[in-house]
Design a protein around this motif. Structure first.
Motif, PDB file in Angstrom:
ATOM      1  N   ALA A 194      27.279 -80.953  42.620  1.00 39.00           N
ATOM      2  CA  ALA A 194      26.340 -81.060  40.897  1.00 39.00           C
ATOM      3  C   ALA A 194      27.924 -80.330  40.677  1.00 39.00           C
ATOM      4  O   ALA A 194      28.588 -79.759  39.891  1.00 39.00           O
ATOM      5  N   VAL A 195      27.875 -81.659  38.654  1.00 40.41           N
ATOM      6  CA  VAL A 195      29.252 -81.021  37.524  1.00 40.41           C
ATOM      7  C   VAL A 195      28.605 -81.299  36.194  1.00 40.41           C
ATOM      8  O   VAL A 195      27.829 -82.239  36.490  1.00 40.41           O
ATOM      9  N   LEU A 196      28.960 -80.028  35.834  1.00 38.08           N
ATOM     10  CA  LEU A 196      28.691 -80.159  34.295  1.00 38.08           C
ATOM     11  C   LEU A 196      29.849 -79.426  33.755  1.00 38.08           C
ATOM     12  O   LEU A 196      31.117 -79.105  33.878  1.00 38.08           O
ATOM     13  N   PHE A 197      30.593 -80.518  32.241  1.00 38.42           N
ATOM     14  CA  PHE A 197      31.755 -80.070  31.607  1.00 38.42           C
ATOM     15  C   PHE A 197      31.260 -80.522  30.130  1.00 38.42           C
ATOM     16  O   PHE A 197      30.867 -81.070  29.878  1.00 38.42           O
ATOM     17  N   LEU A 198      31.539 -79.310  29.308  1.00 40.74           N
ATOM     18  CA  LEU A 198      31.237 -79.240  27.682  1.00 40.74           C
ATOM     19  C   LEU A 198      32.691 -78.843  27.388  1.00 40.74           C
ATOM     20  O   LEU A 198      34.183 -78.012  27.884  1.00 40.74           O
ATOM     21  N   GLY A 199      33.248 -80.335  26.035  1.00 40.94           N
ATOM     22  CA  GLY A 199      33.914 -79.899  25.591  1.00 40.94           C
ATOM     23  C   GLY A 199      33.918 -80.480  23.727  1.00 40.94           C
ATOM     24  O   GLY A 199      32.833 -81.142  23.983  1.00 40.94           O
ATOM     25  N   ASP A 200      35.174 -80.118  23.329  1.00 45.76           N
ATOM     26  CA  ASP A 200      34.745 -80.801  21.462  1.00 45.76           C
ATOM     27  C   ASP A 200      35.601 -81.592  21.171  1.00 45.76           C
ATOM     28  O   ASP A 200      36.160 -81.795  20.070  1.00 45.76           O
ATOM     29  N   ASP A 201      36.733 -81.984  21.786  1.00 41.11           N
ATOM     30  CA  ASP A 201      37.962 -82.837  21.028  1.00 41.11           C
ATOM     31  C   ASP A 201      38.564 -83.540  21.549  1.00 41.11           C
ATOM     32  O   ASP A 201      38.094 -84.060  22.625  1.00 41.11           O
ATOM     33  N   LEU A 202      39.341 -84.132  20.854  1.00 39.62           N
ATOM     34  CA  LEU A 202      39.799 -85.638  21.532  1.00 39.62           C
ATOM     35  C   LEU A 202      40.262 -85.487  22.745  1.00 39.62           C
ATOM     36  O   LEU A 202      40.549 -86.386  23.888  1.00 39.62           O
ATOM     37  N   GLY A 203      41.417 -84.175  23.342  1.00 35.79           N
ATOM     38  CA  GLY A 203      41.637 -84.070  24.846  1.00 35.79           C
ATOM     39  C   GLY A 203      41.217 -84.304  25.848  1.00 35.79           C
ATOM     40  O   GLY A 203      40.992 -84.091  27.070  1.00 35.79           O
ATOM     41  N   ASP A 204      38.866 -83.814  25.278  1.00 43.23           N
ATOM     42  CA  ASP A 204      38.015 -83.264  26.068  1.00 43.23           C
ATOM     43  C   ASP A 204      37.585 -85.342  26.526  1.00 43.23           C
ATOM     44  O   ASP A 204      37.098 -84.947  27.757  1.00 43.23           O
ATOM     45  N   LEU A 205      37.922 -86.158  25.801  1.00 45.84           N
ATOM     46  CA  LEU A 205      37.168 -87.322  26.285  1.00 45.84           C
ATOM     47  C   LEU A 205      37.764 -88.307  27.906  1.00 45.84           C
ATOM     48  O   LEU A 205      36.900 -88.684  28.244  1.00 45.84           O
ATOM     49  N   PRO A 206      39.012 -87.652  28.073  1.00 47.31           N
ATOM     50  CA  PRO A 206      39.069 -88.347  30.063  1.00 47.31           C
ATOM     51  C   PRO A 206      37.943 -87.303  30.299  1.00 47.31           C
ATOM     52  O   PRO A 206      37.690 -88.250  31.472  1.00 47.31           O
ATOM     53  N   ALA A 207      37.603 -86.635  30.249  1.00 46.11           N
ATOM     54  CA  ALA A 207      36.935 -85.749  30.723  1.00 46.11           C
ATOM     55  C   ALA A 207      35.932 -86.338  30.742  1.00 46.11           C
ATOM     56  O   ALA A 207      34.704 -86.181  31.889  1.00 46.11           O
ATOM     57  N   PHE A 208      35.541 -86.438  30.075  1.00 50.42           N
ATOM     58  CA  PHE A 208      34.088 -87.064  29.336  1.00 50.42           C
ATOM     59  C   PHE A 208      33.841 -88.251  30.238  1.00 50.42           C
ATOM     60  O   PHE A 208      32.632 -88.717  31.139  1.00 50.42           O
ATOM     61  N   ALA A 209      34.766 -89.181  30.055  1.00 53.06           N
ATOM     62  CA  ALA A 209      34.511 -90.598  31.187  1.00 53.06           C
ATOM     63  C   ALA A 209      34.770 -89.683  31.796  1.00 53.06           C
ATOM     64  O   ALA A 209      33.934 -90.539  33.503  1.00 53.06           O
ATOM     65  N   GLU A 210      35.365 -88.871  32.942  1.00 49.59           N
ATOM     66  CA  GLU A 210      35.464 -88.165  34.470  1.00 49.59           C
ATOM     67  C   GLU A 210      33.647 -88.135  35.213  1.00 49.59           C
ATOM     68  O   GLU A 210      33.159 -88.805  36.050  1.00 49.59           O
ATOM     69  N   ILE A 211      33.285 -87.617  33.712  1.00 51.00           N
ATOM     70  CA  ILE A 211      31.856 -87.181  34.762  1.00 51.00           C
ATOM     71  C   ILE A 211      30.574 -88.715  34.422  1.00 51.00           C
ATOM     72  O   ILE A 211      30.510 -88.331  35.438  1.00 51.00           O
ATOM     73  N   ARG A 212      30.912 -89.225  33.871  1.00 46.86           N
ATOM     74  CA  ARG A 212      30.252 -90.964  33.648  1.00 46.86           C
ATOM     75  C   ARG A 212      31.058 -91.797  34.929  1.00 46.86           C
ATOM     76  O   ARG A 212      29.890 -91.802  35.839  1.00 46.86           O
ATOM     77  N   ARG A 213      31.884 -91.407  35.261  1.00 43.85           N
ATOM     78  CA  ARG A 213      32.424 -91.815  36.912  1.00 43.85           C
ATOM     79  C   ARG A 213      31.751 -91.774  37.966  1.00 43.85           C
ATOM     80  O   ARG A 213      31.428 -91.825  39.213  1.00 43.85           O
ATOM     81  N   LEU A 214      31.676 -90.131  37.963  1.00 40.81           N
ATOM     82  CA  LEU A 214      30.717 -89.166  39.113  1.00 40.81           C
ATOM     83  C   LEU A 214      29.681 -88.990  39.526  1.00 40.81           C
ATOM     84  O   LEU A 214      29.307 -89.714  40.113  1.00 40.81           O
ATOM     85  N   ARG A 215      29.600 -89.866  37.714  1.00 43.10           N
ATOM     86  CA  ARG A 215      27.907 -89.829  38.165  1.00 43.10           C
ATOM     87  C   ARG A 215      27.438 -91.177  38.579  1.00 43.10           C
ATOM     88  O   ARG A 215      26.307 -91.110  39.629  1.00 43.10           O
ATOM     89  N   ASP A 216      28.177 -92.025  38.297  1.00 46.50           N
ATOM     90  CA  ASP A 216      27.699 -93.865  38.852  1.00 46.50           C
ATOM     91  C   ASP A 216      28.728 -93.588  40.156  1.00 46.50           C
ATOM     92  O   ASP A 216      28.423 -94.834  40.935  1.00 46.50           O
ATOM     93  N   GLU A 217      28.906 -92.474  40.445  1.00 49.55           N
ATOM     94  CA  GLU A 217      28.694 -92.153  42.514  1.00 49.55           C
ATOM     95  C   GLU A 217      28.380 -91.424  43.163  1.00 49.55           C
ATOM     96  O   GLU A 217      28.292 -91.388  44.186  1.00 49.55           O
TER      97      GLU A 217
END
Length: 257
Positions: A194-217
């Protein structure tokens, strides 16, 4: 999804989970002077409690890893991993792994001040992270206008040196290509359930996308957007939005039980 649902989904898996978070704007309020950044009350204790519950805790930041450890007192969390400069650096248990700056960064360090001065705003300044440099306009009377004047010449300099320019909250960061928070998160999440990620800015957008990718897998993977930076690009990218680091700290405290 609400906060209670997120906590209920993650708590049973804490012994095999990665809890990863940005620092500035997520654990600590955004401040004009980055050296004055400090985590909100209770959040270090929450991270330490998550470690005691068996979770791997990580901070993934654009700041230098050792700087964030010093400012945040993160060494109070046993076994915490700090991925600095978008994964270029790794800090754990008092040991820092960091490459030597490439020649392109040395040239940037020499030439960027003249470019910034050409913008004509004395309140714009340069933060030197060692492996990247950041043009700060947060103390300017008009940050948007100041960065608008500098975006083209800064981008031209970066392109000539083979570097990348990344915008943030009232900043332009010039850094070595090939590193972002998605890559750092993926490496840290390997082998976790399991993974949780918290972020607030533009530099965090790739990590948010990675969370979606991991969930799809098939991984149990969730994200929290901390809206302290006021970045509209974060609309709808996370499973939950919270307004500021104080509320993010409460969420982590509740998750730790």
């Amino acid at each position: 999804m609400d906060v209670d649902e997120l906590i209920g989904a993650l708590q049973p898996h804490l012994p095999s989970a990665l809890i990863a978070t940005d620092f500035d704007g997520t654990l600590a309020p955004l401040v004009p002077d980055p050296e004055k950044s400090r985590p909100v009350a209770g959040v270090i204790e929450a991270l330490a409690r998550l470690r005691r519950r068996g979770a791997q805790v990580a901070v993934i930041t654009g700041r230098a890893a050792d700087t964030v450890v010093r400012l945040g007192g993160l060494d109070a969390v046993p076994g915490i991993v700090v991925a600095g400069l978008y994964g270029l650096q790794m800090w754990q248990d008092g040991r820092l792994e960091s490459p030597e700056p490439p020649e392109s960064i040395e040239v940037l360090r020499a030439e960027l001040p003249e470019v910034v001065e050409s913008g004509g705003d004395p309140d714009v300044w340069i933060e030197d992270k060692g492996l990247s440099l950041v043009v700060h306009a947060r103390t300017s009377a008009d940050p948007d206008a100041a960065l608008a004047r500098l975006r083209e010449p800064v981008s031209a300099l970066a392109k000539r040196l083979g570097l990348e320019v990344h915008p943030g909250s009232d900043v332009l960061e010039i850094r070595v290509p090939g590193y972002d928070k998605a890559g750092a998160l993926a490496r840290l999440a390997a082998g976790r359930k399991a993974v949780l990620f918290l972020g607030d800015d533009l530099g965090d957008l790739p990590a948010f996308a990675e969370i979606r990718r991991l969930r799809d897998e098939g991984m149990i993977a969730y994200s929290v957007a901390v809206r302290s930076s006021g970045v509209p690009q974060l609309d709808g990218v996370a499973d939950i939005d919270v307004p500021d680091p104080t509320v993010a700290a409460r969420l982590l405290t509740a998750l730790a039980g």
